[in-house]
Design a protein around this motif. Structure first.
Motif, PDB file in Angstrom:
ATOM      1  N   ARG A  13      39.309   6.584  -1.922  1.00  0.00           N
ATOM      2  CA  ARG A  13      40.029   5.668  -1.035  1.00  0.00           C
ATOM      3  C   ARG A  13      41.483   6.118  -0.890  1.00  0.00           C
ATOM      4  N   ASP A  14      42.314   5.915  -1.921  1.00  0.00           N
ATOM      5  CA  ASP A  14      43.720   6.338  -1.796  1.00  0.00           C
ATOM      6  C   ASP A  14      43.802   7.869  -1.726  1.00  0.00           C
ATOM      7  N   HIS A 202      48.809   1.059 -10.889  1.00  0.00           N
ATOM      8  CA  HIS A 202      48.440   1.867  -9.708  1.00  0.00           C
ATOM      9  C   HIS A 202      49.750   2.544  -9.296  1.00  0.00           C
ATOM     10  N   HIS A 204      52.227   5.571  -7.825  1.00  0.00           N
ATOM     11  CA  HIS A 204      52.360   6.725  -6.936  1.00  0.00           C
ATOM     12  C   HIS A 204      53.425   7.665  -7.491  1.00  0.00           C
ATOM     13  N   ASN A 238      48.791  10.137  -6.321  1.00  0.00           N
ATOM     14  CA  ASN A 238      48.613   9.033  -7.283  1.00  0.00           C
ATOM     15  C   ASN A 238      48.655   9.595  -8.703  1.00  0.00           C
TER      16      ASN A 238
END
Ligand code: KIV
Ligand code: ZN
Length: 498
Positions: A13-14, A202, A204, A238
């Motif tokens: 997804r990301d 989560h 980045h 990520n």
């Protein structure tokens, strides 16, 4: 006994949001199966409302991947949640991941809203998702830049509404590790019923802090980490799965464990970079080509005496067969002797000294010394004229919508033998034909094609490395026809076994 840290993989997804790295459904299924083998707990399989392709991928992954929970992303919008629930209908364990922006920027400049309305929308989205699934994860987008007091109010409200996992994303990669850790600690200490849910990180990587922030998060109480293979993702990416898994495995005093089957890390990394056409930077921690390569003389000597002198991770633990000793102008005699003995040459001290002198002269001119260079240095280069097996004829059929097929004729001591085979490309087809022709079994370990300059009429150089009974053989050839060069390079290596 270590405490479990859940691994939530968002490569599909990301990670897949990287421009030019989109995968089709078949490829996504392959990745999801590899992630299951790797032992991740949750797979974020897509953002189903975003496109029919994403929707379909979540459906298909849900059918074939049974162990991990399958998760689908939504905005705090009912239609998104309906579509996500529909896409998860075949999943054995399912989760809806919904949320909304909570920072000043997101509330006022992106959503044109106000803090109270955002809390109401967050509660409504969680309650709506709860109608479909028990397992609802809430994300407070841009939590990294959200004031802790307000964030705590949002989180308390969504727990009350039924959220089981609370995602605290550092969406813009802004936080410093201490700051991010304090944010998690603040939530642990100030949110009512926080122990009823799992806090997730989560992070980045805009400032290169994603892994450090994630680790700081788990040290302060988060028990789920959102990660991607090779750290791929929006902008600078990520948090990378392999880094977190190996930090928690090698720093046992933290008392935390991901349960990742770390021996599968390298193969999974290669699978993702291959499918996404996204090479891993050579110095990338854990999975980069140089992560276990030693080039300076002092380090090489140290590693050859005891690996742990310069390595904190056993490469075998991440699925890499061994550390590599690269021969460069900075290498010492120990490294040269080691490489020569792997090629089957055990030189006496005086012989080694003589070869070492020549080696240093060559290494000053050539950055990376290959095995075939060593063969030349010690005067053991096979004379290609006297090779037992020569390429007599090669014909290939390839092109758009053709099944790549090759017919190879070899001259074995003046007798001709021909075989035809197909493959996933013309080189693969030709190699398959050669495998039919020669009875010696070998495994292709490396295949490298280089153009000498940039023109399309240029000479292509091909290096191959094959393995036979634990020994390695190099082959090299150059030709303006790259397929012929590949076949000749393979034959060069095979002839050395024979
Ligand atoms: O970075 C982020 O905030 C996200 C959310 C959608 C979870 O990817
Ligand atoms: Zn993200």
């Amino acid at each position: 006994m270590s405490e479990k840290v859940y691994v939530f993989d968002t490569t599909l997804r990301d990670g897949e949001q990287v421009p030019g790295c989109q995968l089709n459904t078949v490829e996504k299924i392959e990745v999801a199966k590899a992630l299951e083998v790797l032992g991740v707990d949750i797979i974020e399989a897509g953002f189903p409302i975003s496109s029919p392709g994403d929707f379909n991928s979540v459906v298909e992954i849900s059918k074939v991947v049974t162990e991990p929970t399958i998760c689908a992303l939504t905005r705090a919008v009912e239609k998104d949640i309906d579509v996500a629930a529909e896409s998860l209908k075949y999943a054995r364990n399912k989760r809806i991941h919904t949320g909304i922006g909570t920072s000043y920027y997101h509330i006022h400049l992106k959503l044109k809203s106000n803090p109270e309305e955002i809390i109401e929308r967050a509660i409504a989205a969680v309650k709506y998702a709860k109608k479909y699934v028990d397992d609802v994860e809430f994300y407070a987008e841009d939590a990294g830049r959200t004031e802790n007091e307000y964030l705590a109010r949002v989180i308390e409200a969504v727990i009350k509404a039924g959220a089981t996992v609370l995602n605290i994303p550092d969406t813009t990669g802004y936080c410093l590790p201490q700051e991010f850790g304090e944010k998690i600690k603040f939530l642990k200490e100030n949110v009512k019923n926080i122990d009823k849910a799992i806090i997730s990180t989560h992070c980045h990587n805009d400032l290169g802090m994603a892994t450090a922030n994630t680790i700081s998060g788990v040290i302060n109480g988060a028990r789920q980490v959102e990660v991607t293979i090779n750290g791929i993702g929006e902008r600078a990416g990520n948090t990378s799965l392999e880094e977190v898994a190996m930090i928690l495995k090698s720093r046992k005093h933290l008392g935390l464990d991901t349960g990742i089957n770390t021996k599968n890390i390298f193969s999974t990394s290669k699978l993702i970079s291959g499918l996404m056409n996204m090479p891993v930077q050579p110095n990338k921690a854990i999975v980069g080509r140089n992560a276990f390569a030693h080039s300076s003389g002092i380090h090489q000597d140290g590693v050859l005496k005891n690996r742990e002198n310069y390595e904190i991770i056993d490469p075998a633990d991440v699925g890499i067969s061994e550390s590599s000793i690269d021969l460069t102008a900075r290498s010492g005699r120990a490294a040269l002797k080691h490489r020569l003995s792997r090629l089957g040459y055990d030189l006496k001290k005086q012989e080694l000294d003589a070869v070492y002198e020549k080696f240093l002269l060559l290494a000053d001119k050539k950055k990376d010394i290959k095995d075939e260079d060593l063969q030349v240095l010690i005067g053991k280069e096979e004379n290609k004229v006297n090779q037992a097996m020569k390429l007599e004829k090669l014909q290939v059929l390839c092109g758009k919508s053709a099944i790549p097929t090759a017919t190879v004729t070899l001259n074995f001591n003046e007798e001709l033998f021909t075989e035809t085979a197909s493959g996933n490309g013309p080189v693969d087809a030709a190699f398959n034909a050669i495998k039919k022709l020669v009875h010696t079994r070998f495994k292709l370990e490396e295949f490298l094609v280089q153009a000498i300059t940039r023109g399309s009429n240029d000479l292509g150089k091909v290096h191959v490395q094959i393995e036979n009974k634990g020994r390695y053989y190099y082959g090299f050839a150059g030709n303006t026809d790259i397929i012929t060069a590949s076949v000749e390079a393979l034959l060069d290596a095979v002839n050395k076994i024979v």
